[in-house]
Design a protein around this motif. Structure first.
Motif, PDB file in Angstrom:
ATOM      1  N   SER A 180      -3.118  41.087  22.045  1.00  0.00           N
ATOM      2  CA  SER A 180      -2.999  39.843  21.543  1.00  0.00           C
ATOM      3  C   SER A 180      -3.883  38.773  22.146  1.00  0.00           C
ATOM      4  O   SER A 180      -4.051  37.790  21.718  1.00  0.00           O
ATOM      5  N   GLU A 181      -4.621  39.356  23.497  1.00  0.00           N
ATOM      6  CA  GLU A 181      -5.808  38.643  23.805  1.00  0.00           C
ATOM      7  C   GLU A 181      -6.789  38.360  22.905  1.00  0.00           C
ATOM      8  O   GLU A 181      -7.855  37.707  22.860  1.00  0.00           O
ATOM      9  N   PRO A 234      -9.767  48.881  24.555  1.00  0.00           N
ATOM     10  CA  PRO A 234     -10.989  48.532  25.685  1.00  0.00           C
ATOM     11  C   PRO A 234     -10.400  47.717  26.738  1.00  0.00           C
ATOM     12  O   PRO A 234      -9.242  47.256  26.750  1.00  0.00           O
ATOM     13  N   THR A 235     -11.021  47.967  27.970  1.00  0.00           N
ATOM     14  CA  THR A 235     -10.996  47.091  29.024  1.00  0.00           C
ATOM     15  C   THR A 235     -11.541  45.584  28.844  1.00  0.00           C
ATOM     16  O   THR A 235     -12.544  45.491  28.563  1.00  0.00           O
ATOM     17  N   LEU A 236     -10.494  44.649  28.793  1.00  0.00           N
ATOM     18  CA  LEU A 236     -10.949  43.449  28.431  1.00  0.00           C
ATOM     19  C   LEU A 236     -11.414  42.468  29.431  1.00  0.00           C
ATOM     20  O   LEU A 236     -10.637  42.433  30.768  1.00  0.00           O
ATOM     21  N   SER A 237     -12.732  41.904  29.375  1.00  0.00           N
ATOM     22  CA  SER A 237     -12.950  41.053  30.728  1.00  0.00           C
ATOM     23  C   SER A 237     -12.262  39.742  30.514  1.00  0.00           C
ATOM     24  O   SER A 237     -11.537  39.412  29.542  1.00  0.00           O
ATOM     25  N   GLU A 238     -12.421  38.763  31.414  1.00  0.00           N
ATOM     26  CA  GLU A 238     -11.561  37.700  31.672  1.00  0.00           C
ATOM     27  C   GLU A 238     -12.097  36.746  30.688  1.00  0.00           C
ATOM     28  O   GLU A 238     -13.116  36.529  30.079  1.00  0.00           O
ATOM     29  N   LYS A 239     -10.996  36.052  30.007  1.00  0.00           N
ATOM     30  CA  LYS A 239     -11.018  35.369  28.816  1.00  0.00           C
ATOM     31  C   LYS A 239     -11.695  33.750  29.309  1.00  0.00           C
ATOM     32  O   LYS A 239     -10.836  33.482  30.138  1.00  0.00           O
ATOM     33  N   LYS A 240     -12.597  33.403  28.800  1.00  0.00           N
ATOM     34  CA  LYS A 240     -13.460  32.248  29.196  1.00  0.00           C
ATOM     35  C   LYS A 240     -12.848  31.017  28.265  1.00  0.00           C
ATOM     36  O   LYS A 240     -12.918  30.035  28.432  1.00  0.00           O
ATOM     37  N   ILE A 241     -12.403  31.424  27.172  1.00  0.00           N
ATOM     38  CA  ILE A 241     -12.189  30.291  26.277  1.00  0.00           C
ATOM     39  C   ILE A 241     -10.401  30.377  25.637  1.00  0.00           C
ATOM     40  O   ILE A 241      -9.957  31.467  25.298  1.00  0.00           O
TER      41      ILE A 241
END
Ligand SMILES: Cc1cc2nc3c(=O)[nH]c(=O)nc-3n(C[C@H](O)[C@H](O)[C@H](O)COP(=O)(O)OP(=O)(O)OC[C@H]3O[C@@H](n4cnc5c(N)ncnc54)[C@H](O)[C@@H]3O)c2cc1C
Length: 317
Positions: free
Chosen positions: A63-64, A173-180
């Motif tokens: 969902s991210e 995948p490993t998700l990096s921090e969402k910036k937006i």
């Protein structure tokens, strides 16, 4: 080694350009004598991709990733490329992919060529034809990095059917921090968007005023087409800016582009000359657009367009 095709989607459905990306990537994989891997983000049904040659499909469900985030998307594609040993990555040349491709290029230390129109003419050195100077010329570009990113121009290659038994694989995948964070999105509803349309009916200053757009909308509706306009028309507020096409507006690469009361200035043509068939309706036989047209009608739009719509309606009936 493998070819990784990234296929765009919207609200769980693959976008119109997906089948061309897969068709092209399959041919590229054959040319390189390697495998094709296709990655999709949050797509429900991927069977259409198999009909066009996608043998292995990586399905990412998260969902991210529901709304477009160039950095996050580039990172996910980079992870897929590393996991599948992909030296070649194929993307569209949409606004979103043109935004994410340079970020992907940094992550993978890869060379990137956008607006590609053909398969590579040489593999060593890797040389490929692209459009340049806003579609007014072609050039052969070379990439010498190990990993290569190809941004395919819309409608440049076409779609080919190649029924393939597909292997569907979940990719986490490993998700990096969402910036937006996207708080809300507005999409014109009930209308066909220029990007998704097969036919675009476009009009310019020759229509004299916004009150006359009913004839354009009626023609578009009869054809199941999207509506578009020239820059001055949107500048004057006759039509929304989302309809402005050309060098400084949206690019149009449709099967049929009908230009009504548009002179054919170089900045307008720059945005539409990837369209396959161009029909021009203009009352000035010297209008520059006729030089770029496949079919032309010299006549008054207020006479020609309603008659054309009437004939099309009769034909459809
Ligand atoms: C940096 C820059 C960027 C630009 N970017 C863009 C861009 O992205 N997109 C864009 O469109 N323009 C762009 N322009 C503007 C461009 O140069 C032209 O001015 C513009 O495209 C002209 O719009 P038009 O054809 O609607 O109007 P006009 O040039 O006024 O042409 C109207 C046409 O309608 C015809 N006509 C008049 N009456 C009728 C009738 N009754 N029936 C049929 N035909 C009729 C006329 O013969 C004429 O050919 C840009 C300009 C600059 C300087």
């Amino acid at each position: 080694m493998s070819v990784l095709a990234y296929v765009e989607s919207f609200k769980g459905k693959i976008k119109k350009n997906a089948l061309e990306i897969v068709s092209y990537s399959r041919e590229l994989a054959i040319k390189l004598d390697t495998n094709l891997v296709t990655i999709v983000l949050n797509v429900d049904d991927t069977s259409e991709l198999n009909k066009h040659g996608a043998s292995k499909v990586l399905k990412v469900t998260n969902s991210e990733l529901e709304s477009f985030d160039a950095k996050l998307y580039a990172n996910v594609i980079a992870q897929a490329a590393k996991a599948n040993n992909s030296n070649y990555i194929v993307l569209s040349s949409s606004l979103d992919t043109r935004y994410l491709a340079p970020l992907l290029s940094i992550e993978l230390e890869a060379g990137y060529i956008s607006n590609v129109v053909e398969l590579p003419s040489s593999l060593n050195p890797f040389t490929i034809k692209r459009t340049s100077f806003t579609n007014k010329a072609f050039c052969d570009s070379t990439i010498d990095s190990d990993i290569k990113i190809i941004g395919l121009s819309s409608n440049a290659f076409g779609i080919s059917e190649n029924n393939t038994e597909g292997l569907l694989e979940d990719f986490n995948p490993t998700l990096s921090e969402k910036k937006i964070t996207i708080n809300s999105t507005e999409k014109v509803s009930g209308k066909i968007s220029i990007a998704d349309a097969d036919i675009v009916v476009s009009a310019g200053r020759g229509l004299k005023g916004p009150e006359n757009w009913n004839i354009i909308e009626e023609l578009a509706e009869t054809l199941g087409a999207a509506t578009a306009c020239s820059k001055p028309v949107s500048d004057m507020g006759w039509r929304p800016h989302s309809e402005h096409v050309g060098q400084t507006g949206k690019p149009v690469a449709t099967n049929l582009y009908i230009a009504i009361g548009i002179s054919g200035a170089i900045q307008h043509l720059a945005g539409i000359n990837s369209s396959k068939i161009k029909v021009v309706i203009n009352n000035d036989p010297e209008a520059p657009f006729f030089k770029a047209a496949d079919y032309g009608v010299v006549g008054d739009a207020f006479d020609v367009v309603p008659r054309l719509t009437e004939k099309l309606k009769a034909f459809k009936a």
